[in-house]
Design an enzyme around this catalytic site. Structure first.
Site, PDB file in Angstrom:
ATOM      1  CG  HIS A   1      -1.959  -1.041   1.214  1.00 49.82           C
ATOM      2  ND1 HIS A   1      -3.080  -0.966   2.023  1.00 49.82           N
ATOM      3  CD2 HIS A   1      -2.100  -2.185   0.491  1.00 49.82           C
ATOM      4  CE1 HIS A   1      -3.860  -2.011   1.799  1.00 49.82           C
ATOM      5  NE2 HIS A   1      -3.276  -2.768   0.880  1.00 49.82           N
TER       6      HIS A   1
ATOM      7  CD  GLU B   1      -2.013   4.540   3.075  1.00 49.04           C
ATOM      8  OE1 GLU B   1      -3.136   5.063   3.084  1.00 49.04           O
ATOM      9  OE2 GLU B   1      -1.763   3.510   2.392  1.00 49.04           O
TER      10      GLU B   1
ATOM     11  CB  CYS C   1      -6.524  -0.293   5.092  1.00 51.59           C
ATOM     12  SG  CYS C   1      -4.831  -0.906   5.075  1.00 51.59           S
TER      13      CYS C   1
ATOM     14  CB  CYS D   1      -2.061   1.755   6.136  1.00 51.99           C
ATOM     15  SG  CYS D   1      -1.679   0.945   4.553  1.00 51.99           S
TER      16      CYS D   1
END
Length: 158
Positions: A55, A57, A85, A88
């Site tokens: 992801h 992040e 999410c 993260c």
């Protein structure tokens, strides 16, 4: 201050747009900023890397840690194009990032297929109630690793 925040959000947006154009993954971008400087950048690369943890992040935090030479980022701000999410958010807490600035909401992401509501529901349950078949084995041997780590000269305190 709002101009600086907008500047860094625009940097995250540019990364997300680039990732979209390259077909690397979802429409997400992030930057980590310390003392007015970008020290980490990331965009969603789940598809390109075939890695569900890639992801924006997470990748931005990884790069920031490499840049500063430490796994804690206590004076950092994460700018991201979407509310993080659960994975993260965990990375934000583990890295000790002190401030989060985000654009779209989780509901916005869910409306185009990035829905983490079920994950949020599951992680609130005890492990034996979750939808993953979990079995504990070799508890004592694994627990002993903590004592080994505690007495190690290689230990780094958190």
């Amino acid at each position: 201050m709002n101009e600086k925040n907008d500047y860094f959000m625009h940097q995250a947006l540019a990364l997300a747009r680039e990732g979209i154009s390259l077909g690397h993954g979802g429409p997400f971008g992030a930057v980590v900023v310390i003392e007015g400087e970008i020290v980490g950048r990331g965009w969603n690369q789940v598809v390109r890397l075939k890695d569900p943890t890639a992801h924006a992040e997470i990748l931005a935090i990884r790069e920031a840690c490499t840049t500063v030479g430490h796994f804690h980022l206590p004076n950092a701000t994460l700018y991201t194009t979407c509310e993080p999410c659960p994975m993260c958010m965990g990375a934000l807490y583990w890295s000790r990032i002190s401030k989060l600035i985000f654009g779209a909401t989780g509901e916005d992401a869910a409306s185009v297929g990035f829905d983490d509501k079920q994950i949020k529901v599951e992680i609130r349950k005890s492990l034996n109630e979750q939808n993953i078949d979990a079995t504990q084995r070799l508890h004592n041997e694994c627990r002993d690793l903590f004592q080994q780590w505690q007495s190690s000269d290689m230990r780094i305190d958190y």
